[in-house]
Write a protein that holds these residues in place. Structure first.
Motif, PDB file in Angstrom:
ATOM      1  N   ALA A 519       0.823  -1.215   0.000  1.00  0.00           N
ATOM      2  CA  ALA A 519       0.000   0.000   0.000  1.00  0.00           C
ATOM      3  C   ALA A 519       0.854   1.261   0.000  1.00  0.00           C
ATOM      4  N   ASP A 520       2.123   1.153   0.378  1.00  0.00           N
ATOM      5  CA  ASP A 520       3.017   2.309   0.439  1.00  0.00           C
ATOM      6  C   ASP A 520       3.640   2.533  -0.937  1.00  0.00           C
ATOM      7  N   PRO A 521       3.391   3.686  -1.561  1.00  0.00           N
ATOM      8  CA  PRO A 521       3.958   3.917  -2.907  1.00  0.00           C
ATOM      9  C   PRO A 521       5.486   3.902  -2.914  1.00  0.00           C
ATOM     10  N   ARG A 522       6.099   4.282  -1.798  1.00  0.00           N
ATOM     11  CA  ARG A 522       7.563   4.260  -1.751  1.00  0.00           C
ATOM     12  C   ARG A 522       8.082   2.824  -1.790  1.00  0.00           C
ATOM     13  N   VAL A 526      10.377   0.680  -5.005  1.00  0.00           N
ATOM     14  CA  VAL A 526      11.577  -0.152  -4.898  1.00  0.00           C
ATOM     15  C   VAL A 526      11.663  -1.118  -6.069  1.00  0.00           C
ATOM     16  N   PHE A 527      10.517  -1.619  -6.523  1.00  0.00           N
ATOM     17  CA  PHE A 527      10.473  -2.569  -7.630  1.00  0.00           C
ATOM     18  C   PHE A 527      10.260  -1.868  -8.966  1.00  0.00           C
ATOM     19  N   ALA A 528      10.221  -0.534  -8.947  1.00  0.00           N
ATOM     20  CA  ALA A 528       9.962   0.237 -10.168  1.00  0.00           C
ATOM     21  C   ALA A 528       8.688  -0.240 -10.836  1.00  0.00           C
ATOM     22  N   ALA A 529       7.649  -0.502 -10.011  1.00  0.00           N
ATOM     23  CA  ALA A 529       6.382  -1.027 -10.518  1.00  0.00           C
ATOM     24  C   ALA A 529       5.324   0.059 -10.472  1.00  0.00           C
ATOM     25  N   GLY A 530       4.361  -0.066 -11.336  1.00  0.00           N
ATOM     26  CA  GLY A 530       3.262   0.891 -11.351  1.00  0.00           C
ATOM     27  C   GLY A 530       2.334   0.646 -10.179  1.00  0.00           C
TER      28      GLY A 530
END
Length: 549
Positions: A519-522, A526-530
């Motif tokens: 749920a945390d966008p940060r 980390v995975f460079a995912a959308g």
């Protein structure tokens, strides 16, 4: 050698006087035979001694390089190590022979001068006048040639390092069409190498021509003085011949220059060898080892700090891994994930803090016992061993074929191994494997180790998603009842773990299930995912009942 001119002079005087010729000739023959035997013994002893010392040094160097581990690899590149192992290790091997030979020349020269003095003191005095210029020339050479000798070997090692780096990236160079540019890069130190060589040759030449002139000039002067003394009746014809021989023997000390050059080479080579042998160990064995108690594999890192390259990679990091739990370690590139897992089995020691396994500081555990308790699988497993069987059983050389096959099945590697020309007995050099197949062999090697703690350092990065799922299902049996740490780069890999240790800015930012962190966008970044990417399969990585929350 010192006795030879005396016996030769006696033989000449015996011929002139006609008395005691047989004894004089016999004495001359005896000393000549002794000298010949001594020369042969020196050659034999020098060869044997040199080969023994070279082998001893190379064995020590190989062991030391492996002991230094990853930090040593950064400090001493592969080409530099290879240069020290081949060229530098052979230099000191000549030292005992050179020292003995130099001492013999000095003793012979000193004896020859004494003998000249015994024949006539004026002859020894004339010879002594040539000693100061020779000593001055040698001191000048030592001052000028030491640094160029060291520079020459260092530039050679640099070229070797660049060549090995290029060889490892040969496919990239070929694909990029940059061969000519790479050749220029490899040979860039060549002018410096040539300059160092020329400085060395110049220093040798300046001393060499001085000694080349001094030796015959001194010899002519002494023999001329002996001729004058013969004319005055102060020496006999035999003594004149002996004086000429002793003078030739004494000026032979000029050959010490070659020995001096070789000894200087020995010193430079020995210094390069000593740099590795004297380097502080990456990991020091405990003075008083503490036995590792039986336990479920509880892991705890307390205030762990690691510095490298002038920056702090891990900063007073704390982490508690519950026993029998699968924990994924995630973080951006360069966050220190591999550094963190390397501290567990002391592949590298932290600068501060401690790592505990089942309540015992790993720094107090004997290294062989610790390495049996913690098994690693890496992103690029090393091809160690003669055959595929040997590679899987590298940590357990006594493992049976059935055990090796069971470990290979666990890593989903048995199928492609049996398809090789000789199956498990296929030599590694004849077993072309993809990156994913190689990683599966690395996983099989870790599974065979039967350790209480399993560390997978990006060990599934080359596997496609389907193969990774198949390997994961196979590993559940192995991981059941064990603690495991998985360096994860994919969201799906993190999702299959019980807990995720989120590494950020050198510390653990969070320790929680992947689903909660997603749920945390940060965390997603980390995975460079959308933001719309699903958190991945919820199935646990290990067959554990679930982590404590």
């Amino acid at each position: 050698m010192l006795a030879t001119p005396v016996m030769l002079g006696r033989a000449i005087d015996a011929v002139r006087s006609g008395r005691g010729l047989g004894a004089a000739v016999a004495g001359l023959a005896a000393v000549l035979l002794t000298a010949a035997l001594a020369d042969a013994a020196e050659e034999l002893a020098g060869t044997y001694c040199g080969s023994r010392i070279t082998a001893w040094l190379r064995h020590r160097l190989v062991g030391r390089v492996l002991e230094l581990g990853v930090p040593g690899r950064r400090r001493f590149p592969a080409g530099d190590v290879l240069s020290r192992l081949t060229e530098s290790a052979g230099g000191p091997a000549a030292f005992p022979t050179l020292l003995l030979s130099g001492a013999a020349v000095l003793a012979t020269t000193a004896g020859a001068v004494v003998a000249l003095g015994l024949i006539d003191w004026t002859l020894a005095l004339v010879f002594a006048l040539g000693t100061p210029p020779a000593v001055l020339a040698l001191r000048m050479f030592a001052a000028k040639a030491g640094a160029p000798f060291a520079d020459y070997q260092r530039h050679q090692a640099e070229i070797g390092t660049r060549l090995l780096d290029a060889r490892q990236g040969a496919r990239t160079i070929r694909a990029s069409g940059t061969t000519a540019r790479e050749v220029r890069r490899i040979l860039r130190p060549l002018p410096l190498l040539g300059a160092a060589g020329r400085l060395t040759w110049d220093a040798q030449g300046q001393v060499g021509w001085r000694l080349s002139l001094l030796a015959p000039l001194l010899q002519i002067t002494v023999v001329g003085a002996a001729g004058v003394r013969l004319a005055t009746g102060d020496v006999t014809a035999g003594e004149l011949v002996a004086a000429a021989s002793y003078t030739s023997m004494a000026v032979g000390a000029a050959a010490l220059f070659d020995t001096f050059v070789a000894l200087l080479n020995c010193e430079v080579a020995a210094g390069r060898v000593a740099e590795i042998l004297d380097a502080g160990p990456a990991v020091r064995p405990p003075a008083r080892p503490v036995p590792l108690p039986d336990g479920p594999g509880a892991l705890r890192l307390r205030g762990v700090t690691v510095r490298a390259g002038g920056r702090t990679v891990l900063d007073r990091l704390d982490l508690a891994v519950p026993p029998r739990t699968a924990v994924a370690v995630v973080g951006t590139s360069g966050a220190g994930k591999s550094v963190l897992v390397a501290t567990i089995a002391r592949l590298a020691d932290p600068d501060e803090g401690r790592v505990e396994l089942d309540g015992v500081d790993v720094a107090d555990v004997a290294l062989p016992e610790l390495r049996r308790a913690v098994a690693y699988a890496f992103e690029r497993p090393a091809l160690l061993g003669a055959t595929v069987h040997d590679m899987i059983a590298y940590a357990r050389p006594g493992a049976t074929r059935a055990e090796v096959r069971r470990a290979a099945r666990t890593a989903a590697a048995d199928g492609f191994v049996r398809a090789l020309p000789a199956g498990y007995d296929t030599p590694l050099a004849e077993a072309p494997m993809s990156g994913g197949e190689l990683q599966r062999l690395g996983l099989a090697r870790a599974a065979l180790a039967d350790a209480r703690l399993l560390v997978l350092d990006d060990a599934t990065s080359s596997l496609d998603t389907a193969t990774e799922m198949r390997v994961t299902r196979a590993l559940r049996e192995v991981l059941a009842g064990r603690t495991s740490l998985v360096v994860a780069r994919r969201p799906a890999t993190a999702a299959r773990a019980d807990l995720v240790a989120w590494l950020d800015a050198g510390r653990i930012r969070a320790l929680a299930p992947h689903g909660e962190l997603w749920a945390d966008p940060r965390y997603r970044a980390v995975f460079a995912a959308g933001p719309g990417e699903p958190p991945g399969a919820p199935a646990p990585f290990a067959a554990a009942p679930g982590p404590a929350r």
